[in-house]
Scaffold this motif. Structure first.
Motif, mmCIF file in Angstrom:
data_model
loop_
_atom_site.group_PDB
_atom_site.id
_atom_site.type_symbol
_atom_site.label_atom_id
_atom_site.label_comp_id
_atom_site.label_asym_id
_atom_site.label_seq_id
_atom_site.Cartn_x
_atom_site.Cartn_y
_atom_site.Cartn_z
ATOM 1 N N LEU A 177 0.833 -1.195 0.000
ATOM 2 C CA LEU A 177 0.000 0.000 0.000
ATOM 3 C C LEU A 177 0.870 1.249 0.000
ATOM 4 O O LEU A 177 0.572 2.239 -0.684
ATOM 5 N N GLU A 178 1.977 1.195 0.753
ATOM 6 C CA GLU A 178 2.876 2.348 0.820
ATOM 7 C C GLU A 178 3.494 2.652 -0.549
ATOM 8 O O GLU A 178 3.575 3.823 -0.965
ATOM 9 N N ALA A 179 3.919 1.611 -1.262
ATOM 10 C CA ALA A 179 4.542 1.816 -2.570
ATOM 11 C C ALA A 179 3.539 2.374 -3.575
ATOM 12 O O ALA A 179 3.874 3.243 -4.392
ATOM 13 N N LEU A 180 2.306 1.903 -3.526
ATOM 14 C CA LEU A 180 1.280 2.409 -4.438
ATOM 15 C C LEU A 180 0.937 3.863 -4.123
ATOM 16 O O LEU A 180 0.753 4.679 -5.034
ATOM 17 N N ALA A 181 0.855 4.185 -2.826
ATOM 18 C CA ALA A 181 0.572 5.567 -2.428
ATOM 19 C C ALA A 181 1.688 6.497 -2.886
ATOM 20 O O ALA A 181 1.436 7.617 -3.375
ATOM 21 N N GLU A 182 2.926 6.036 -2.770
ATOM 22 C CA GLU A 182 4.057 6.842 -3.227
ATOM 23 C C GLU A 182 3.981 7.058 -4.740
ATOM 24 O O GLU A 182 4.249 8.167 -5.235
ATOM 25 N N THR A 183 3.620 6.035 -5.480
ATOM 26 C CA THR A 183 3.476 6.161 -6.931
ATOM 27 C C THR A 183 2.412 7.193 -7.279
ATOM 28 O O THR A 183 2.555 7.960 -8.240
#
Length: 281
Positions: free
Chosen positions: A190-196
């Motif tokens: 979820l963190e990586a997608l939010a950063e994207t």
């Protein structure tokens, strides 16, 4: 960013025209296991009646699209009739295809409301109402072009208020969705997608669920399973498919596949083979 092409690259959109001419009276179209229906109305008037009995009047040249298998009727004047082209439409991945799931149960679009569509529809109608060499191949491909124009219109005009198309219409969410589409095998968090997406974790999670209608990781799972179905139909081994869609082993894919579809990949593949065999008999 072209949010639509990765979807069309991963899933094979196909159309097959089965009727072109003048409909008179009532014509019934039955739901099939996989196919939706596209009707291109050159001349009306025409009424569309869905399973709920509601009638929609079509007075101008229009596109009618049922993206999922749906029984419906077209009603035309018994004497003057209505000129239509009718095609069955399949999205690769069947009902699990994210495009098929995201579209409304029926799209009704006036041809005049879709800039750039006139030329494709004119070519389709010219070919459909003639009897020339190679006609079937041409009109099938032209129907697919028309469908891509419709999908583009759905995204650009925010036709869908929720689901995948609403997510693609939001520039920040679209970045995350596009990344999942392009890299399904990546170990997304979820963190990586939010950063994207360029958002905080909490805001991204809330906005994604409110706009798309499911959590980001649930959407990712559905995307991976849909891809797995497409690859399995092509005869790819389960272990290879598991690696390509982001599961570390055949067993991990089988668990996710069964949770979504109620059966493991091999049982599903055998069922698809039997269905394909029955259609060719």
């Amino acid at each position: 960013m072209d949010q639509l092409s990765p979807l069309l690259d991963r899933f094979a959109l196909s159309a097959r025209v089965f009727y072109s001419g003048t409909l008179c009276g009532v014509t019934t179209f039955e739901a099939t296991d996989e196919a939706g229906h596209l009707h291109v109305v050159r001349r009306g008037p025409l009424q569309v009646q869905g399973a709920d009995g509601r009638l929609i009047d079509i007075e101008e040249p229009s596109l009618l699209f049922y993206p999922r298998p749906t029984s419906h009727r077209l009603r035309a004047h018994k004497q003057t009739g209505a000129d239509v082209v009718c095609a069955s439409v399949e999205f690769g991945g069947g009902r699990g295809n994210p495009l098929a799931r995201a579209l409304p149960s029926l799209l009704v679009i006036r041809l005049a409301d879709v800039p750039g569509l006139d030329a494709s529809v004119r070519l389709l109608l010219d070919e459909a109402f003639e009897r020339r060499y190679g006609r079937q191949a041409i009109i099938d491909r032209l129907c697919e072009v028309v469908l891509v124009h419709m999908l583009r219109h759905t995204i650009e005009r925010h036709v869908a208020s929720a689901g995948l198309f609403a997510g693609l219409a939001d520039s920040r969410l679209a970045r995350a969705i596009h990344a999942m589409h392009e890299q399904p095998a990546r170990r997304w968090t979820l963190e990586a997608l939010a950063e994207t997406a360029g958002m905080s974790r909490a805001r991204f999670a809330v906005n994604f669920r409110e706009t798309v209608g499911q959590t980001p990781l649930d959407y990712l799972t559905d995307w991976r399973i849909g891809l797995a179905q497409t690859l399995l139909r092509k005869g790819r081994p389960v272990k290879i498919v598991a690696d390509e869609v982001g599961y570390g082993s055949a067993a991990a894919l089988a668990r996710a596949f069964t949770a979504r579809l109620g059966m493991p990949p091999m049982a599903w593949t055998r069922g698809e083979q039997r269905r394909a065999g029955a259609q060719t008999d």
